[in-house]
Write an enzyme that holds these catalytic residues in place. Structure first.
Site, PDB file in Angstrom:
ATOM      1  N   HIS A 172     -44.405   2.888  23.383  1.00  5.68           N
ATOM      2  CA  HIS A 172     -46.174   2.955  23.822  1.00  5.68           C
ATOM      3  C   HIS A 172     -46.217   4.557  24.057  1.00  5.68           C
ATOM      4  CE1 HIS A 172     -46.944  -1.248  25.408  1.00  5.68           C
ATOM      5  NE2 HIS A 172     -46.582  -1.224  24.225  1.00  5.68           N
ATOM      6  N   GLU A 220     -47.224   6.305  26.665  1.00  3.87           N
ATOM      7  CA  GLU A 220     -46.435   6.856  28.000  1.00  3.87           C
ATOM      8  C   GLU A 220     -45.119   7.015  27.684  1.00  3.87           C
ATOM      9  OE1 GLU A 220     -49.511   3.377  29.142  1.00  3.87           O
ATOM     10  OE2 GLU A 220     -48.455   3.970  27.566  1.00  3.87           O
ATOM     11  N   CYS A 274     -49.337  -0.702  31.032  1.00  7.89           N
ATOM     12  CA  CYS A 274     -48.688  -1.992  31.088  1.00  7.89           C
ATOM     13  C   CYS A 274     -47.662  -1.936  32.123  1.00  7.89           C
ATOM     14  CB  CYS A 274     -48.296  -2.495  29.728  1.00  7.89           C
ATOM     15  SG  CYS A 274     -46.760  -1.957  29.099  1.00  7.89           S
ATOM     16  N   CYS A 298     -44.668   0.257  30.966  1.00  6.91           N
ATOM     17  CA  CYS A 298     -44.834   1.662  31.059  1.00  6.91           C
ATOM     18  C   CYS A 298     -44.990   2.101  32.775  1.00  6.91           C
ATOM     19  CB  CYS A 298     -46.205   2.095  30.503  1.00  6.91           C
ATOM     20  SG  CYS A 298     -45.850   2.044  28.696  1.00  6.91           S
TER      21      CYS A 298
END
Length: 177
Positions: free
Chosen positions: A66, A68, A96, A99
């Protein structure tokens, strides 16, 4: 233990400037890799850019890639440390659970995000993992920075996938009143 209100807050102008950079990264994710357009920028306590990322999980076959996580990994390399004290992470979409916990483990001081995620958001929407008092680190959170624009960008990505016209700046299809 750090308390969120002890962390330095960035100026609204700085927050918007860094969020615009995160938008540019999100656009690259969509344009270059047809990934869900989420971008992240990591800024050190002294104001230096130390990490950038955009969603790469489809392209790299990596469920953890992701935006992040990519930015946090880059920041760790830049600082030569798995801890990122005093850093601020800017991301176009509310993180999420995966993360959010990476942000806690990295000891990031501030999280600034654009659009809330009512399906998987873990920083106040579905869950609020960053505010859990059981953690040994607190992260200051500022959600909704350029949130309408962030949400519109994501909505338009999914609308395009479904063959629908993009939303205009007022949230409706172009020409709608």
């Amino acid at each position: 233990m750090h308390d969120a209100h002890e962390q330095p807050a960035g100026s609204a102008q700085d927050d918007e400037r860094w969020m615009q950079q995160a938008f540019a990264l999100a656009e690259r994710a969509e344009r270059e890799f047809d990934e869900i357009p989420v971008g992240a920028v990591l800024v050190a306590a002294d104001g230096r850019l130390i990490g950038e990322g955009f969603n790469r999980n489809i392209a790299t076959h990596d469920p953890t890639a992701h935006a992040e996580i990519v930015a946090l990994r880059a920041g760790g390399q830049a600082l030569g440390n798995h801890r990122l004290p005093g850093a601020t992470l800017y991301v176009t979409l509310e993180p999420c659970a995966m993360c959010a916990m990476a942000i806690v483990h990295a000891r990031v001081a501030r999280l600034v995000y654009g659009a809330a995620d009512p399906k998987t958001g873990a920083c106040g929407s579905v869950f609020d993992l960053l505010a859990d008092p059981r953690h040994n680190h607190r992260v200051a959170v500022n959600g909704g920075v350029l949130g309408e624009e962030a949400g519109r960008r994501l909505s338009n990505y999914f609308r395009a996938k479904r063959g629908k016209p993009p939303l205009d700046g007022q949230g409706g299809p172009p020409g709608a009143s």
